[in-house]
Design an enzyme around this catalytic site. Structure first.
Site, PDB file in Angstrom:
ATOM      1  N   LYS A   1       0.789  -1.198   0.240  1.00 51.60           N
ATOM      2  CA  LYS A   1       0.360  -0.046  -0.077  1.00 51.60           C
ATOM      3  C   LYS A   1       0.624   0.963   0.040  1.00 51.60           C
ATOM      4  CE  LYS A   1      -4.267   1.769   2.301  1.00 51.60           C
ATOM      5  NZ  LYS A   1      -5.140   1.710   3.454  1.00 51.60           N
TER       6      LYS A   1
ATOM      7  N   GLU B   1     -19.317  -3.147   9.861  1.00 55.99           N
ATOM      8  CA  GLU B   1     -20.117  -2.405  10.699  1.00 55.99           C
ATOM      9  C   GLU B   1     -21.329  -2.950  11.830  1.00 55.99           C
ATOM     10  OE1 GLU B   1     -18.156  -0.287   7.494  1.00 55.99           O
ATOM     11  OE2 GLU B   1     -19.495  -2.188   7.592  1.00 55.99           O
TER      12      GLU B   1
ATOM     13  N   ARG C   1     -24.733   0.190   6.501  1.00 56.82           N
ATOM     14  CA  ARG C   1     -24.389  -1.943   6.836  1.00 56.82           C
ATOM     15  C   ARG C   1     -25.193  -1.896   8.003  1.00 56.82           C
ATOM     16  NH1 ARG C   1     -20.309  -2.168   3.280  1.00 56.82           N
ATOM     17  NH2 ARG C   1     -19.212  -3.572   4.408  1.00 56.82           N
TER      18      ARG C   1
END
Length: 581
Positions: free
Chosen positions: A247, A333, A361
């Site tokens: 990343k 979530e 969500r």
């Protein structure tokens, strides 16, 4: 000076004419234009820098759009867009706003979904694969999903379905060892084990689910990715290609601080320093001070829970001081809410920290696990504002969503004192779940003598017109009140506080010397607070004006344009009031 290779690339077909050295040079050029743009506009830095090679390799080996790729979250699709005819949006500042930061079917036949939330790609790809097969069409279907996204339940549901298919489906797991922040959860132990054994570990989540499995140790090695894709193109069964990438690849500040550069505001390209850093007090300071006071002075058994967005609330500050009370459940979530429900049922007082656009969500858990069971969980909701930019991250639907769940109290503070009082009340009541809408404007402060969640606060007592300013729009109500004085109207200003249950006593009292009630809310009017007020006065002579956001997914508009369209400037509100009078 040699012509940049990127200048010759107008579609994926152009890649197929290039040699490895030319493709490698193209990767360097793409990283340069990516960084140049996001340093000026802001955007997802680390995710895009990490997938340059695998994206080039995909479009070199596969034949998009006959071969289809679904990008999970799609915040890493910048290179994909550059290679599929949209490079001007990175090369020419005049066109920077021409494309979304996420995939968008209206932009290109190489995009299939508007996606800005995570863990969806495998499920979407399984549906596309079934549709292809049932219509006897050809072509590969690939889902590209990051390791962080695998913690979402839908990703595992998608894997479960994928294993039952008997035709082409490729699931590329882009494993950079990071979510938005660090990865959290048991499956990451297995991913680490697979990375450390070059994919040979006996424990293998994907094989255990019945999927074929292959591993690429360096997904930033273009030759390795070209070979990997050649080997699996047109494969006749569901296959996981586990690829290890870095990343932030190619930009030292993004590698050194992966969490900060997941998404970044405009920054100095040479140093990585933020160009216009925010300074001064924030509502996070109030939240942390309140939590510390509850622990040390009230001895309240609080915990802090996040679903992979600790930076939004600076929660690692709390985690460093109270590691045994801090939980990051990853991008999950639903788990965050049910996890909190279990804690609350056994006597703890959990505080769950969310962004309103992600909290949707977990709607079933909010309604079922918290609402029905009346569990005293506190949910902090950030990002509640009229937002533009793209349709996937909207901050206006939380009021309609939360204020209509039976038993859940949704509060909207207007000052730091009110925020602290609401948190304290929520942590010591036993009626049920409480959500608190953290204001999205700058920090405001005002003395607070007492707090009653069932009563509106009278900021200014007037007559004829009553202005109800919800949360961050109380300052707008006060500005309108001042402006109306020039029209010989001394309006009442009220702070509603409670978005889920109306203060019917105060509303009834207004009928004695008011003829117009005006609601101002930074949320969707449909299903919002203003509708509740209008309904209350439905059979009376009271007139009601509701100001707020339209029920729609905003896209490329600026915030200023939206505020003007929705008539949320002081002059527009005053104009509408005077016309109504």
């Amino acid at each position: 000076m040699e012509t940049p290779i990127l200048n010759t690339i107008n579609s994926p077909a152009d890649l197929k004419q290039l040699a490895l050295l030319e493709l490698t040079q193209l990767a360097t050029e793409i990283r340069s234009v990516l960084l140049n743009k996001v340093s000026q506009t802001g955007g997802h830095v680390g995710p895009n820098l990490g997938v340059v090679e695998l994206t080039i390799a995909f479009h070199t080996i596969f034949d998009s759009p006959t071969d289809k790729v679904v990008w999970d979250v799609s915040h890493q699709s910048y290179t994909h867009k550059i290679l599929t005819g949209r490079k001007q949006a990175w090369l020419d500042p005049a066109h920077y706003d021409d494309v979304s930061g996420y995939t968008a079917p209206e932009e290109s036949p190489h995009d299939y979904f508007n996606i800005g939330h995570t863990s969806t790609s495998i499920a979407l790809a399984t549906g596309m694969a079934v549709a292809r097969d049932s219509q006897h069409r050809s072509g590969n279907v690939m889902a590209v999903i990051g390791d962080g996204s695998l913690s979402g339940g839908l990703a595992l549901e998608g894997l479960n379905t994928a294993a039952t298919l008997q035709s082409n489906l490729i699931i590329l797991v882009n494993d950079n060892g990071m979510s938005i922040a660090e990865d959290h959860g048991g499956l990451y132990t297995n991913l680490k084990e697979l990375r450390e054994t070059n994919g040979q570990a006996d424990n293998n989540l994907f094989k255990a689910m019945g999927l074929d499995y292959r591993y690429v140790a360096d997904g930033n090695d273009l030759a390795a990715m070209l070979d990997a894709f050649k080997a699996i193109k047109d494969i006749d069964h569901p296959t996981v290609l586990h690829v290890h990438t870095e990343k932030g690849r190619g930009y030292a500040p993004a590698i050194a601080n992966k969490e900060a550069f997941h998404w970044h505001v405009p920054f100095d390209l040479a140093t990585g320093e933020t160009l216009h850093p925010s300074t001064g007090e924030s509502y996070n300071d109030t939240i942390h001070a309140t939590m510390e006071a509850e622990l040390t002075q009230q001895h309240t058994p609080i915990t802090a829970i996040t679903a992979a967005i600790p930076g939004m609330y600076d929660l690692k500050r709390f985690g460093r001081n109270h590691p045994e009370r801090y939980f990051d459940v990853g991008i999950a979530e639903q788990e965050s809410i049910s996890f909190a429900a279990g804690q609350a049922q056994q006597g703890l007082r959990p505080i769950v920290f969310h962004s309103g656009t992600f909290l949707q969500r977990a709607y079933d858990q909010l309604s079922h696990d918290l609402g029905i069971n009346k569990l005293p969980v506190t949910v902090m909701v950030g990002g509640g504002n009229i937002s533009a930019g793209d349709p996937t991250h909207q901050g206006t639907f939380d009021v309609a969503m939360l204020s209509n769940i039976p038993g859940l109290t949704y509060l909207a503070p207007t000052t730091k004192e009110e925020l602290a009082a609401m948190m304290h009340w929520a942590l010591h009541q036993n009626q049920g779940p409480v959500a608190i809408r953290v204001p999205g404007n700058g920090v405001h402060s005002a003395p607070l003598s007492d707090f009653d969640p069932a009563r509106m606060r009278t900021v200014h007592a007037g007559q004829k017109v009553a202005l109800l300013g919800v949360g961050s729009l109380l300052p707008l109500a006060e500005q309108v009140q001042t402006a109306l004085l020039t029209h010989d109207v001394d309006a009442t200003v009220l702070d509603p506080r409670n978005l889920s249950t109306l203060d019917t006593k105060t509303l009834t009292n207004l009928t004695a010397n008011h003829q117009l009630v005006v609601t101002l809310e930074e949320a969707s009017l449909s299903g919002g607070f203003g509708e509740k007020v209008a309904s209350f006065y439905g059979n009376t002579d009271m007139h009601v004006l509701n100001f707020g956001a339209a029920k729609r997914f905003n896209d490329r508009e600026t915030s200023a344009e939206l505020w003007h369209e929705f008539k949320l400037t002081p002059a527009q509100v005053v104009s509408e009031i005077t016309k109504a009078l």
